[in-house]
Design a protein around this motif. Structure first.
Motif, PDB file in Angstrom:
ATOM      1  N   THR A   1      -5.749   3.967   5.653  1.00 49.21           N
ATOM      2  CA  THR A   1      -4.789   5.014   5.306  1.00 49.21           C
ATOM      3  C   THR A   1      -4.855   5.285   3.810  1.00 49.21           C
ATOM      4  N   THR A   2      -4.452   6.496   3.435  1.00 51.39           N
ATOM      5  CA  THR A   2      -4.456   6.852   2.014  1.00 51.39           C
ATOM      6  C   THR A   2      -3.411   6.059   1.246  1.00 51.39           C
ATOM      7  N   MET A   3      -2.400   5.549   1.922  1.00 50.92           N
ATOM      8  CA  MET A   3      -1.383   4.744   1.242  1.00 50.92           C
ATOM      9  C   MET A   3      -1.945   3.394   0.803  1.00 50.92           C
ATOM     10  N   GLU A   4      -3.040   2.965   1.405  1.00 54.09           N
ATOM     11  CA  GLU A   4      -3.676   1.696   1.047  1.00 54.09           C
ATOM     12  C   GLU A   4      -4.853   1.886   0.097  1.00 54.09           C
ATOM     13  N   GLY A   5      -5.098   3.106  -0.352  1.00 55.81           N
ATOM     14  CA  GLY A   5      -6.171   3.340  -1.307  1.00 55.81           C
ATOM     15  C   GLY A   5      -7.394   4.038  -0.731  1.00 55.81           C
TER      16      GLY A   5
ATOM     17  N   VAL B   1       3.892 -21.480   7.640  1.00 58.33           N
ATOM     18  CA  VAL B   1       3.637 -21.288   9.066  1.00 58.33           C
ATOM     19  C   VAL B   1       3.765 -19.807   9.431  1.00 58.33           C
ATOM     20  N   LEU B   2       4.744 -19.125   8.859  1.00 55.93           N
ATOM     21  CA  LEU B   2       4.867 -17.689   9.119  1.00 55.93           C
ATOM     22  C   LEU B   2       3.664 -16.924   8.580  1.00 55.93           C
ATOM     23  N   TRP B   3       3.164 -17.322   7.419  1.00 57.87           N
ATOM     24  CA  TRP B   3       1.992 -16.645   6.856  1.00 57.87           C
ATOM     25  C   TRP B   3       0.733 -16.941   7.655  1.00 57.87           C
ATOM     26  N   LEU B   4       0.708 -18.051   8.361  1.00 57.29           N
ATOM     27  CA  LEU B   4      -0.452 -18.328   9.208  1.00 57.29           C
ATOM     28  C   LEU B   4      -0.590 -17.283  10.307  1.00 57.29           C
ATOM     29  N   VAL B   5       0.523 -16.675  10.685  1.00 56.39           N
ATOM     30  CA  VAL B   5       0.468 -15.571  11.638  1.00 56.39           C
ATOM     31  C   VAL B   5      -0.331 -14.428  11.028  1.00 56.39           C
ATOM     32  N   VAL B   6      -0.195 -14.244   9.716  1.00 58.24           N
ATOM     33  CA  VAL B   6      -0.908 -13.181   9.031  1.00 58.24           C
ATOM     34  C   VAL B   6      -2.404 -13.479   8.965  1.00 58.24           C
ATOM     35  N   LEU B   7      -2.783 -14.750   9.068  1.00 60.56           N
ATOM     36  CA  LEU B   7      -4.196 -15.109   8.986  1.00 60.56           C
ATOM     37  C   LEU B   7      -5.047 -14.410  10.042  1.00 60.56           C
ATOM     38  N   LYS B   8      -4.450 -14.059  11.167  1.00 62.38           N
ATOM     39  CA  LYS B   8      -5.239 -13.392  12.196  1.00 62.38           C
ATOM     40  C   LYS B   8      -5.488 -11.918  11.869  1.00 62.38           C
ATOM     41  N   HIS B   9      -4.755 -11.373  10.904  1.00 66.25           N
ATOM     42  CA  HIS B   9      -4.930  -9.968  10.537  1.00 66.25           C
ATOM     43  C   HIS B   9      -6.074  -9.806   9.562  1.00 66.25           C
ATOM     44  N   ARG B  10      -6.748  -8.668   9.679  1.00 63.51           N
ATOM     45  CA  ARG B  10      -7.860  -8.357   8.796  1.00 63.51           C
ATOM     46  C   ARG B  10      -7.424  -7.237   7.858  1.00 63.51           C
ATOM     47  N   PHE B  11      -7.687  -7.395   6.566  1.00 58.80           N
ATOM     48  CA  PHE B  11      -7.344  -6.394   5.581  1.00 58.80           C
ATOM     49  C   PHE B  11      -8.628  -5.752   5.073  1.00 58.80           C
ATOM     50  N   PRO B  12      -8.942  -4.521   5.486  1.00 58.52           N
ATOM     51  CA  PRO B  12     -10.212  -3.902   5.092  1.00 58.52           C
ATOM     52  C   PRO B  12     -10.253  -3.602   3.601  1.00 58.52           C
TER      53      PRO B  12
ATOM     54  N   MET C   1     -23.892   3.997   0.052  1.00 57.85           N
ATOM     55  CA  MET C   1     -22.629   4.721  -0.088  1.00 57.85           C
ATOM     56  C   MET C   1     -21.512   3.813   0.377  1.00 57.85           C
ATOM     57  N   GLN C   2     -20.355   3.882  -0.295  1.00 63.46           N
ATOM     58  CA  GLN C   2     -19.278   2.951   0.022  1.00 63.46           C
ATOM     59  C   GLN C   2     -17.921   3.626  -0.136  1.00 63.46           C
ATOM     60  N   ILE C   3     -17.010   3.330   0.783  1.00 67.65           N
ATOM     61  CA  ILE C   3     -15.617   3.747   0.685  1.00 67.65           C
ATOM     62  C   ILE C   3     -14.826   2.498   0.339  1.00 67.65           C
ATOM     63  N   LYS C   4     -14.058   2.545  -0.727  1.00 69.68           N
ATOM     64  CA  LYS C   4     -13.275   1.380  -1.122  1.00 69.68           C
ATOM     65  C   LYS C   4     -11.820   1.571  -0.732  1.00 69.68           C
ATOM     66  N   SER C   5     -11.154   0.476  -0.428  1.00 68.39           N
ATOM     67  CA  SER C   5      -9.738   0.483  -0.081  1.00 68.39           C
ATOM     68  C   SER C   5      -9.076  -0.649  -0.839  1.00 68.39           C
ATOM     69  N   SER C   6      -8.062  -0.318  -1.619  1.00 67.08           N
ATOM     70  CA  SER C   6      -7.351  -1.360  -2.366  1.00 67.08           C
ATOM     71  C   SER C   6      -6.113  -1.736  -1.585  1.00 67.08           C
ATOM     72  N   ASN C   7      -6.227  -2.742  -0.783  1.00 65.70           N
ATOM     73  CA  ASN C   7      -5.116  -3.138   0.072  1.00 65.70           C
ATOM     74  C   ASN C   7      -4.164  -4.032  -0.708  1.00 65.70           C
ATOM     75  N   LYS C   8      -2.921  -3.615  -0.803  1.00 69.64           N
ATOM     76  CA  LYS C   8      -1.932  -4.330  -1.599  1.00 69.64           C
ATOM     77  C   LYS C   8      -1.422  -5.590  -0.917  1.00 69.64           C
ATOM     78  N   PHE C   9      -1.667  -5.748   0.377  1.00 69.35           N
ATOM     79  CA  PHE C   9      -1.182  -6.911   1.094  1.00 69.35           C
ATOM     80  C   PHE C   9      -1.914  -8.182   0.687  1.00 69.35           C
ATOM     81  N   ILE C  10      -3.159  -8.055   0.231  1.00 69.89           N
ATOM     82  CA  ILE C  10      -3.927  -9.227  -0.178  1.00 69.89           C
ATOM     83  C   ILE C  10      -3.246  -9.900  -1.356  1.00 69.89           C
ATOM     84  N   ASP C  11      -2.813  -9.112  -2.352  1.00 70.96           N
ATOM     85  CA  ASP C  11      -2.134  -9.677  -3.517  1.00 70.96           C
ATOM     86  C   ASP C  11      -0.835 -10.363  -3.115  1.00 70.96           C
ATOM     87  N   LEU C  12      -0.067  -9.743  -2.231  1.00 70.04           N
ATOM     88  CA  LEU C  12       1.181 -10.333  -1.761  1.00 70.04           C
ATOM     89  C   LEU C  12       0.918 -11.631  -1.006  1.00 70.04           C
TER      90      LEU C  12
END
Length: 140
Positions: free
Chosen positions: A120-124, A45-56, A1-12
């Motif tokens: 969150t439901t806003m992320e799919g 360099v600013l996006w490298l800050v985002v590298l520490k974040h995890r997008f489920p 069984m699986q719950i999927k989440s389409s996180n829009k931040f990955i595309d950005l």
């Protein structure tokens, strides 16, 4: 069984890295404006800050083990933990957008009393999928 989440931040995230690369290639060929190449460097360099974040991306369960599939630092990674150590908290909140109230849900997965994941439901995230996962595990 699986719950999927389409996180829009990955595309950005991927779009920004690609745009910075193209900008660097074009700016290096304009010799009078070589200083423009510093802009994408600062952006990266600013996006490298985002590298520490995890997008489920997805939550799945097999037997007594729950696995979260997530995107971090250009790779898909997995985080596995026992279901018995999990605590689930599903909260509803409302947002007003153009005079319409929207019901949204936020699922928090805590492991050993520390908050690990938020969906969150806003992320799919779909509540029905979460309830089906709980039935599959045998909790609900």
């Amino acid at each position: 069984m699986q719950i999927k989440s389409s996180n829009k931040f990955i595309d950005l995230y991927l779009f920004t890295i690609g745009f910075a690369t193209i900008f660097l290639l074009i700016a290096t060929h304009m010799h009078k404006f070589i200083w423009l190449t510093l802009f994408p460097v600062f952006g990266i360099v600013l996006w490298l800050v985002v590298l520490k974040h995890r997008f489920p991306k997805a939550v799945s369960a097999k037997g007594d083990t729950m696995t979260v599939k997530y995107f971090q630092a250009f790779r898909t990674k997995y985080d596995s933990f026992p279901v018995s150590a999990c605590r689930f908290n599903l909260e509803m909140f409302t947002r007003v957008v153009k005079d319409k109230k929207e019901k949204n849900y936020q699922l928090t997965i805590s492991i050993n009393n520390s908050e690990r994941w938020k969906f969150t439901t806003m992320e799919g995230f779909h509540v029905e999928d979460f309830l089906a996962l709980l039935k599959y595990i045998g909790i609900y």
